[in-house]
Scaffold this motif. Structure first.
Motif, mmCIF file in Angstrom:
data_model
loop_
_atom_site.group_PDB
_atom_site.id
_atom_site.type_symbol
_atom_site.label_atom_id
_atom_site.label_comp_id
_atom_site.label_asym_id
_atom_site.label_seq_id
_atom_site.Cartn_x
_atom_site.Cartn_y
_atom_site.Cartn_z
ATOM 1 N N ALA A 1 -3.968 17.334 13.130
ATOM 2 C CA ALA A 1 -4.212 16.738 14.512
ATOM 3 C C ALA A 1 -4.429 15.730 14.365
ATOM 4 C CB ALA A 1 -4.118 18.280 14.922
ATOM 5 N N LEU A 2 -5.579 15.497 14.037
ATOM 6 C CA LEU A 2 -6.382 14.111 14.691
ATOM 7 C C LEU A 2 -6.308 13.256 14.335
ATOM 8 C CD1 LEU A 2 -9.169 13.107 16.573
ATOM 9 C CD2 LEU A 2 -10.688 14.165 14.355
ATOM 10 N N VAL A 3 -6.077 12.634 13.403
ATOM 11 C CA VAL A 3 -4.765 11.173 12.082
ATOM 12 C C VAL A 3 -3.463 12.062 12.938
ATOM 13 C CG1 VAL A 3 -3.908 10.718 10.041
ATOM 14 C CG2 VAL A 3 -5.769 12.121 10.531
ATOM 15 N N ASP A 4 -2.765 12.477 13.509
ATOM 16 C CA ASP A 4 -1.779 12.464 14.035
ATOM 17 C C ASP A 4 -1.909 11.631 15.530
ATOM 18 O OD1 ASP A 4 -0.006 13.429 12.284
ATOM 19 O OD2 ASP A 4 -0.224 15.280 12.768
ATOM 20 N N GLU A 5 -3.657 12.056 15.860
ATOM 21 C CA GLU A 5 -3.022 12.361 17.284
ATOM 22 C C GLU A 5 -3.913 10.161 17.676
ATOM 23 O OE1 GLU A 5 -7.122 12.795 21.203
ATOM 24 O OE2 GLU A 5 -7.091 14.160 19.435
ATOM 25 N N GLU A 6 -4.988 10.280 16.177
ATOM 26 C CA GLU A 6 -4.991 8.563 16.569
ATOM 27 C C GLU A 6 -4.278 7.925 15.671
ATOM 28 O OE1 GLU A 6 -7.855 9.560 13.419
ATOM 29 O OE2 GLU A 6 -10.146 9.369 15.002
ATOM 30 N N ARG A 7 -2.975 7.915 15.127
ATOM 31 C CA ARG A 7 -1.786 6.809 15.068
ATOM 32 C C ARG A 7 -1.170 6.938 16.330
ATOM 33 N NH1 ARG A 7 0.530 10.426 12.337
ATOM 34 N NH2 ARG A 7 0.576 9.570 10.247
ATOM 35 N N PHE B 1 -2.896 4.743 8.459
ATOM 36 C CA PHE B 1 -2.947 6.783 8.667
ATOM 37 C C PHE B 1 -2.523 7.358 6.945
ATOM 38 C CE2 PHE B 1 -3.573 4.214 12.310
ATOM 39 C CZ PHE B 1 -4.365 4.900 12.804
ATOM 40 N N GLU B 2 -1.436 6.380 6.339
ATOM 41 C CA GLU B 2 -1.006 7.583 5.351
ATOM 42 C C GLU B 2 -2.180 7.478 4.531
ATOM 43 O OE1 GLU B 2 1.897 4.963 3.931
ATOM 44 O OE2 GLU B 2 2.832 4.870 5.772
ATOM 45 N N ASN B 3 -1.538 8.746 3.400
ATOM 46 C CA ASN B 3 -2.214 9.505 2.519
ATOM 47 C C ASN B 3 -3.919 10.347 3.239
ATOM 48 O OD1 ASN B 3 -0.170 8.702 0.804
ATOM 49 N ND2 ASN B 3 -0.753 6.559 1.035
ATOM 50 N N ALA B 4 -3.894 10.123 3.808
ATOM 51 C CA ALA B 4 -5.710 10.319 4.790
ATOM 52 C C ALA B 4 -5.629 12.234 4.322
ATOM 53 C CB ALA B 4 -5.479 10.524 6.292
ATOM 54 N N PRO C 1 2.958 -11.229 2.939
ATOM 55 C CA PRO C 1 3.715 -10.395 3.981
ATOM 56 C C PRO C 1 1.951 -9.481 4.797
ATOM 57 C CG PRO C 1 4.482 -8.953 3.197
ATOM 58 C CD PRO C 1 3.622 -10.237 1.377
ATOM 59 N N ASP C 2 2.185 -10.036 5.863
ATOM 60 C CA ASP C 2 0.995 -9.178 6.989
ATOM 61 C C ASP C 2 1.472 -7.520 6.316
ATOM 62 O OD1 ASP C 2 0.126 -11.312 7.610
ATOM 63 O OD2 ASP C 2 0.988 -11.575 9.498
ATOM 64 N N PRO C 3 0.014 -6.882 6.645
ATOM 65 C CA PRO C 3 0.683 -5.484 6.387
ATOM 66 C C PRO C 3 1.451 -4.423 7.031
ATOM 67 C CG PRO C 3 -1.807 -5.624 6.968
ATOM 68 C CD PRO C 3 -0.944 -6.736 6.659
ATOM 69 N N ASP C 4 1.682 -3.445 7.220
ATOM 70 C CA ASP C 4 2.376 -2.492 8.242
ATOM 71 C C ASP C 4 0.488 -1.849 8.947
ATOM 72 O OD1 ASP C 4 3.086 -1.008 9.715
ATOM 73 O OD2 ASP C 4 4.227 0.730 7.764
ATOM 74 N N THR C 5 0.758 -2.682 10.308
ATOM 75 C CA THR C 5 -0.325 -1.704 11.264
ATOM 76 C C THR C 5 -0.561 -0.218 10.821
ATOM 77 O OG1 THR C 5 0.549 -2.063 13.092
ATOM 78 C CG2 THR C 5 -0.206 -3.727 12.384
ATOM 79 N N MET C 6 0.240 0.071 10.800
ATOM 80 C CA MET C 6 0.415 2.287 11.153
ATOM 81 C C MET C 6 0.014 2.593 9.595
ATOM 82 S SD MET C 6 0.572 2.338 14.013
ATOM 83 C CE MET C 6 0.230 3.954 13.820
ATOM 84 N N ALA C 7 -0.030 1.632 8.188
ATOM 85 C CA ALA C 7 0.315 2.497 6.970
ATOM 86 C C ALA C 7 -1.629 3.455 6.854
ATOM 87 C CB ALA C 7 0.134 0.694 5.767
ATOM 88 N N VAL D 1 -4.906 -7.383 3.422
ATOM 89 C CA VAL D 1 -3.756 -7.464 3.898
ATOM 90 C C VAL D 1 -3.499 -6.121 3.412
ATOM 91 C CG1 VAL D 1 -2.305 -9.683 3.912
ATOM 92 C CG2 VAL D 1 -2.623 -8.397 2.142
ATOM 93 N N ASN D 2 -3.728 -5.696 2.348
ATOM 94 C CA ASN D 2 -4.100 -4.232 2.831
ATOM 95 C C ASN D 2 -5.406 -3.247 1.567
ATOM 96 O OD1 ASN D 2 -4.388 -4.566 -0.655
ATOM 97 N ND2 ASN D 2 -3.071 -5.032 -0.794
ATOM 98 N N ASN D 3 -5.256 -1.517 1.662
ATOM 99 C CA ASN D 3 -6.687 -0.987 1.062
ATOM 100 C C ASN D 3 -6.049 -0.796 0.048
ATOM 101 O OD1 ASN D 3 -7.588 -0.910 4.070
ATOM 102 N ND2 ASN D 3 -5.858 0.370 4.763
ATOM 103 N N GLY D 4 -5.712 -1.617 -1.027
ATOM 104 C CA GLY D 4 -6.355 -1.444 -2.505
ATOM 105 C C GLY D 4 -4.627 -2.044 -3.615
ATOM 106 N N GLY D 5 -3.515 -1.481 -2.333
ATOM 107 C CA GLY D 5 -2.323 -2.542 -2.893
ATOM 108 C C GLY D 5 -1.544 -1.802 -3.754
ATOM 109 N N TRP D 6 -2.078 -0.662 -4.815
ATOM 110 C CA TRP D 6 -1.234 -0.081 -5.886
ATOM 111 C C TRP D 6 -1.729 1.249 -5.775
ATOM 112 C CZ3 TRP D 6 -5.726 -3.298 -6.740
ATOM 113 C CH2 TRP D 6 -7.007 -2.401 -7.646
ATOM 114 N N ASP D 7 -0.785 1.735 -6.271
ATOM 115 C CA ASP D 7 -0.941 3.916 -5.959
ATOM 116 C C ASP D 7 -1.905 3.841 -8.265
ATOM 117 O OD1 ASP D 7 -0.774 5.780 -7.213
ATOM 118 O OD2 ASP D 7 1.287 6.589 -6.769
ATOM 119 N N PRO D 8 -3.011 4.784 -7.766
ATOM 120 C CA PRO D 8 -3.562 4.659 -8.457
ATOM 121 C C PRO D 8 -3.537 5.714 -9.662
ATOM 122 C CG PRO D 8 -4.269 5.162 -6.829
ATOM 123 C CD PRO D 8 -3.554 4.611 -6.261
#
Length: 507
Positions: free
Chosen positions: A477-483, A468-471, A460-466, A251-258
């Motif tokens: 521009a490419l990340v914006d297009e993929e989003r 793309f954040e912090n990339a 809870p289920d994760p935010d499906t758009m998360a 449900v996440n890619n790590g879960g906490w702010d390092p």
């Protein structure tokens, strides 16, 4: 170590035919490899037989070994290994069982909590602990090199000439609480995986002392780079335990702010975090910050090129980093003896910085050694390697079956050195904790279990758009297009669902 003895041990491990009698029959009480004296009792700790390299005592090994096999070691190889550059290293004992047994006078003991002096024993410099003398290296029957120990498996307080700690009763109780709650969290996570709530779980069972001891030695501004098993270190860094479960639940890619706890995200790629830690430490040094970096990895990762590169860079740039290797004896199904011909801590010598081996089931020793190492790093003395000699009592992960490659005798020998029971015995023997304390910890442990079970099932289920954040820090521009493309794709499911619902209502 001879080719024949290695083959015999490997065969015994695969077949499960090792054991105390087999080891005694093979060794006959003769001198162990690595220069230590070998006894039937010490040889049986790991439960692996040894096959004599010669047909009779005094004969040289066969001149023509099997094709592809290494030549037998020279006679001089039986001499003790060279003295480690670590401050804690000292001359090897004449016999593996030569640890000082007679209690020293209370006046000679190092500082200890109130009430401990009467039962505290001192050990002469250079002697081994009972645990290290009998453990053996994955069943080789050899006496292990000296390790730093402050608490014996029986819960008796001892001292070391270079490393020690002076803790209050409350502080020792705190270490016990940390280990108990960490183990309970780990047990619940394992059970949840078996129930289908997690995709995978890597247990730390048996390694609580190494993680809690080292974790409590750190300052808040020190930075930690973990693998995927450092649940106890995460606890010490105040990372919510349920956050660790999110990645394994998907449900996440790590879960906490390092940066919130100076605890990096879990790293699945073996050994890569050691290079990351070294680079971060080099940056810390250039910034002039008064902090240290610690990188955790296992004995298996020590065979990765990334780790060797990290050692090289850290030594050349005198980086303030501590390399903490939890040698739990097995890289999945591969024993340590197949990864290194010398103890792991001795590898540091070749890179120009000190290494030390500590009893990884002794929380006090792990605390003392790690504290000294990070203080050394902060003072500008460069890197240091700590090998915490411990044991993985469970499976590598929940997808592993350890019964296929190791014996019940081996596990039983290490269960007798359980880190939590060891500290509890000390607290009870020295009257530093009463029954009410242990009852409170048990109640807190039960509450921890309930909290973890409820948290994972209501996550809870994760935010499906998360994703793309912090990339990129400033966007891309490419990340914006993929989003945008992914958002359109997700929206298509909602449309199909609405159409289906409408059709059902009409009918």
């Amino acid at each position: 170590m001879t080719v024949e003895s290695t083959a015999a041990r490997s065969a015994a491990r695969r077949s499960g035919t090792g054991g105390k009698r087999a080891t005694q029959a093979a060794t006959g009480g003769k001198a162990a490899e690595n220069g230590g004296a070998e006894t039937p009792e010490g040889a049986s700790a790991q439960g692996k037989p040894r096959k004599s390299a010669a047909k009779s005592e005094g004969k040289a090994p066969a001149k023509t070994p099997a094709k592809g096999a290494r030549k037998p070691a020279a006679k001089s190889a039986a001499k003790p290994a060279a003295k480690s550059t670590a401050k804690a290293a000292s001359k090897a004992p004449a016999k593996s069982g030569s640890a000082a047994k007679a209690p020293a006078k209370s006046g000679s003991a190092a500082k200890a909590p109130a009430g401990t002096a009467a039962r505290t024993r001192t050990r002469a410099a250079g002697t081994e602990s009972k645990a290290s003398a009998t453990a053996g290296a994955n069943g080789s029957g050899s006496a292990e090199p000296e390790l730093v120990q402050l608490l014996t498996p029986e819960g008796e307080r001892v001292t070391h000439p270079e490393y020690d700690v002076d803790l209050s009763a409350e502080e020792i109780q705190g270490l016990y609480r940390d280990m108990v709650l960490t183990r309970r969290f780990d047990a619940e996570a394992t059970a949840l995986q078996r129930q289908g709530e997690l995709g995978l779980w890597a247990s730390l069972l048996g390694q609580e002392a190494a993680q809690i001891g080292s974790g409590r030695a750190l300052h808040p501004d020190d930075y930690v780079f973990p693998t995927y098993r450092e649940h106890g270190v995460a606890w010490c860094r105040d990372v919510d335990p349920t956050m660790l479960l999110g990645m394994f639940r998907g449900v996440n890619n790590g879960g906490w702010d390092p940066n919130s706890n100076n605890f990096h995200l879990y790293t699945i790629v073996i050994g890569s975090q050691v290079l990351h830690a070294t680079g971060y430490a080099m940056g810390v040094a250039k910034d002039g910050a008064d902090s240290a970096v610690i990188a955790y990895f296992g004995d298996g990762a020590s065979s990765q090129g990334d780790v060797a590169e990290a050692f090289t860079f850290s030594a050349v740039y005198n980086a303030p980093v501590v390399f903490f290797c939890q040698n739990n004896q097995w890289a999945i199904s591969e024993p340590t003896e197949r990864q290194s011909r010398v103890p792991i801590y001795q590898r540091a010598q070749g890179f120009g910085f000190p290494g030390v081996r500590v009893d990884g089931n002794d929380v006090l020793a792990c605390l003392a050694v790690t504290k000294a190492a990070v203080e050394r790093a902060r003072s500008g003395e460069g890197p240091m390697l700590i090998e915490a000699f411990t044991y993985r009592m469970g499976a590598h992960t929940t997808s592993d079956d350890p019964t296929r490659y190791r014996t019940d005798e081996e596990r039983a020998a290490w269960e007798a050195k359980d880190p939590i029971q060891r500290l509890r015995s000390y607290l009870e023997n020295e009257e530093l904790a009463d029954d009410a304390f242990f009852a409170r910890i048990e109640e807190e442990s039960e509450a921890m279990g309930r909290h973890v079970r409820e948290a994972i099932r209501t996550m809870p289920d994760p935010d499906t758009m998360a994703i793309f954040e912090n990339a990129y820090a400033d966007g891309h521009a490419l990340v914006d297009e993929e989003r945008a493309q992914f958002a359109e794709y997700q929206a298509s499911f909602a449309t199909e669902s609405d159409s289906g619902s409408a059709a059902v209502e009409v009918n």
